[in-house]
Write a protein that holds these residues in place. Structure first.
Motif, PDB file in Angstrom:
ATOM      1  N   ARG A  69       0.728  -1.171   0.055  1.00  0.00           N
ATOM      2  CA  ARG A  69       0.053  -0.038  -0.137  1.00  0.00           C
ATOM      3  C   ARG A  69       0.809   1.420  -0.017  1.00  0.00           C
ATOM      4  NH1 ARG A  69      -5.559  -1.221   3.353  1.00  0.00           N
ATOM      5  NH2 ARG A  69      -6.085  -2.860   1.791  1.00  0.00           N
ATOM      6  N   ASN A 212     -11.123  -6.581   8.547  1.00  0.00           N
ATOM      7  CA  ASN A 212     -12.148  -6.005   7.554  1.00  0.00           C
ATOM      8  C   ASN A 212     -12.919  -6.985   7.075  1.00  0.00           C
ATOM      9  OD1 ASN A 212     -13.682  -3.960   6.660  1.00  0.00           O
ATOM     10  ND2 ASN A 212     -11.969  -3.322   5.342  1.00  0.00           N
ATOM     11  N   ASP A 235     -15.432 -10.709   1.269  1.00  0.00           N
ATOM     12  CA  ASP A 235     -13.989 -10.554   1.099  1.00  0.00           C
ATOM     13  C   ASP A 235     -13.786  -9.879   2.518  1.00  0.00           C
ATOM     14  OD1 ASP A 235     -11.757  -9.104   0.934  1.00  0.00           O
ATOM     15  OD2 ASP A 235     -12.457  -7.351  -0.182  1.00  0.00           O
ATOM     16  N   THR A 236     -12.825 -10.953   3.124  1.00  0.00           N
ATOM     17  CA  THR A 236     -12.218 -10.422   4.461  1.00  0.00           C
ATOM     18  C   THR A 236     -10.873 -10.154   4.422  1.00  0.00           C
ATOM     19  OG1 THR A 236     -11.531 -12.406   5.470  1.00  0.00           O
ATOM     20  CG2 THR A 236     -13.984 -12.033   5.490  1.00  0.00           C
ATOM     21  N   GLY A 237     -10.230  -9.258   5.350  1.00  0.00           N
ATOM     22  CA  GLY A 237      -8.917  -9.020   5.162  1.00  0.00           C
ATOM     23  C   GLY A 237      -8.333  -8.698   6.654  1.00  0.00           C
TER      24      GLY A 237
HETATM   25  N1  SER Z   1     -10.954  -5.666   0.943  1.00  0.00           N
HETATM   26  C1  SER Z   1     -10.881  -5.500   2.479  1.00  0.00           C
HETATM   27  C2  SER Z   1      -9.493  -4.654   2.627  1.00  0.00           C
HETATM   28  O1  SER Z   1      -8.574  -4.724   1.931  1.00  0.00           O
HETATM   29  C3  SER Z   1     -11.034  -6.676   3.157  1.00  0.00           C
HETATM   30  O2  SER Z   1     -10.207  -7.729   2.502  1.00  0.00           O
HETATM   31  O3  SER Z   1      -9.295  -4.348   3.659  1.00  0.00           O
END
Ligand code: SER
Length: 491
Positions: A69, A212, A235-237
């Motif tokens: 990021r 998340n 979609d979990t992160g």
């Molecule tokens: N797409 C979300 C994030 O990047 C959960 O995976 O936080």
């Protein structure tokens, strides 16, 4: 205490036991999506499935994804090293459901894993739900809130706005409301003074988001509208480094066994101690973090260079070199010496590190050596420029000087900005851009070639006689004048 490698494995095992197929991380470097240079979320590789244009089977999957990021919508670079929980490259643990379970299933699994399997204390966990947005025509996510209510008391469920609780991959693409799980890791005394719920999403370094869970329901179109997706997607992160910190009872991601082996090596090489002086600590964290970003990027085929994704990597690397140079006293290549430890620690989970070990080491060494050749001169120039400005009572470095640092000494603009910021100065970035533009114009003009017409001296055929003769008498048949970069020659 579980090690980082054991925690990663336990996540995979848990979701495997719930019918998920464990898949490998996609490369961190993206070559075929014009909207993204690097994977910045676990879901990137599933974008087409989420949008309904690729086969969704198997519908349940889980993995750990290497993410970076440092540019675009999700950019944490400025925080890295200065705080203890943001990273350039990090691992995102994720589970996916493509048209299988939705909000209730995802919430139940997350809770079961954190509380029943990992035994985190539920009293330390807070969850957020999307409060709705008039502008988007969306109401509060009461459904998610009702499922959370099965697990946590009402005062642990917090409403969040569009910024925090509506997740979007980029300006366009899949998106939807989300629920985050936050962990309060403060001391009991601190918790008694201020309830954790008041610190959620308030940049408190001890009350941080760990997971998340995105309920993908829409596609954001280029005109800004939201169109429902063909199927509901989970979609979990989960931030792996943050989870490890929680599990190992640490207050900083850098105190876990994800980073400690690298930091120990930094201490051994520099002879300095981590934890004694803030600027040394920041520099050690920056180097430990940036090293991973650069190494994984090279392993995935993106070498540092002067353009696009390659320049992002070069900028990260030069940022680290400068921290090592100024605050860790490293006047020679330093980062490359940390590669063996990184490979030893992460090479099992990410075999590409082992496979590319020598390449990574050599590329980083080369890059360091080449930047170190101009770094000191650049820093001296910048210091005198700042001294001069101080005398004049000014606090902004002009774009011409910033551009000179870039062009002559290889200082990326953000590095100049960083050093300026440390000294209370800003940089006229617009002027810098204008200088860059001028440079491009100059390069275009310089590259232009002007050919005059051929002057024919004789009729005849060109012939190659070099196989049979080492000397030969010949005649010029024709010539012309060529002008390039102010040089004139004849061909
Ligand atoms: N797409 C979300 C994030 O990047 C959960 O995976 O936080």
């Amino acid at each position: 205490m579980m090690t980082a490698n054991e925690i990663r494995d336990s996540f995979k095992k848990f979701f495997e036991s719930k019918g998920h197929t464990i898949v490998p991380s996609a490369p961190m470097v993206i070559k075929d999506d014009p909207t993204l240079m690097f994977t910045n979320a676990g879901m990137n590789q599933w974008k087409d499935i989420i949008l309904g244009t690729r086969e969704p089977e198997p519908r349940r999957r889980a993995d750990t994804q290497k993410c970076l990021r440092v540019s675009g919508k999700h950019n944490d670079l400025e925080e890295v090293g200065h705080d203890t929980y943001h990273h350039t490259m990090f691992e995102m643990l994720g589970n996916w459901s493509f048209g299988d379970y939705f909000k209730e299933g995802a919430i139940d699994y997350a809770w079961e894993y954190l509380v029943d399997v990992l035994k985190l204390n539920p009293a330390d966990l807070y969850v957020t739900v999307f409060e709705g947005s008039e502008e988007e025509g969306l109401t509060r996510d009461d459904e998610a809130a009702s499922y959370w209510a099965k697990h946590v008391p009402a005062d642990h469920i917090i409403n969040g706005n569009k910024h925090d609780n509506f997740w979007e991959m980029g300006d366009t693409g899949p998106c939807g409301p989300c629920s985050e799980i936050h962990l309060d890791s403060r001391t009991p005394e601190e918790k008694a003074k201020v309830p954790g719920r008041e610190l959620v999403n308030k940049d408190d370094p001890q009350v941080i988001e760990i997971w998340n869970i995105v309920f993908m329901q829409y596609e954001r179109k280029a005109n800004g509208s939201l169109v429902p997706l063909p199927m509901h997607v989970i979609d979990t992160g989960m931030g792996f480094e943050r989870l490890v910190r929680a599990m190992q009872g640490k207050h900083s991601n850098y105190d876990t066994d994800v980073f400690q082996p690298i930091i120990k090596e930094e201490e051994a090489i520099t002879g300095m101690k981590y934890g004694e002086k803030e600027e040394t600590d920041v520099a050690m964290r920056v180097c430990a973090d940036h090293l991973r970003a650069v190494a994984f990027s090279i392993a995935d085929g993106q070498l540092p260079s002067n353009a696009k994704a390659g320049y992002v990597i070069r900028r990260i690397l030069r940022r680290a070199v400068r921290y090592a140079y100024t605050f860790l006293g490293q006047k020679e290549g330093f980062l490359y010496k940390l590669i063996p430890v990184l490979t030893r620690e992460m090479g099992e989970a990410f075999p590409e590190l082992k496979a590319q070990h020598d390449l990574i080491l050599h590329v980083i060494k080369e890059e360091e050596d080449s930047f170190l050749r101009t770094l000191e001169k650049g820093i001296n120039m910048l210091n005198s420029a700042m001294d001069e400005l101080k005398k004049q009572g000014k606090t902004e470095l002009d774009g011409v000087q910033a551009f000179r640092l870039f062009d002559t000494y290889g200082f990326p603009l953000d590095l100049t900005e960083l050093i300026c910021r440390e000294n209370g100065f800003t940089v006229a970035a617009d002027e810098f851009d204008a200088e860059m533009q001028k440079q491009k114009e100059r390069a275009r003009n310089a590259a232009a070639v002007e050919n005059s017409d051929w002057v024919i001296l004789r009729e005849g055929e060109q012939q190659f006689v070099g196989y049979d003769f080492t000397e030969y008498e010949c005649h010029i048949l024709r010539y012309r004048k060529v002008t390039q970069k102010k040089n004139t020659y004849f061909e």
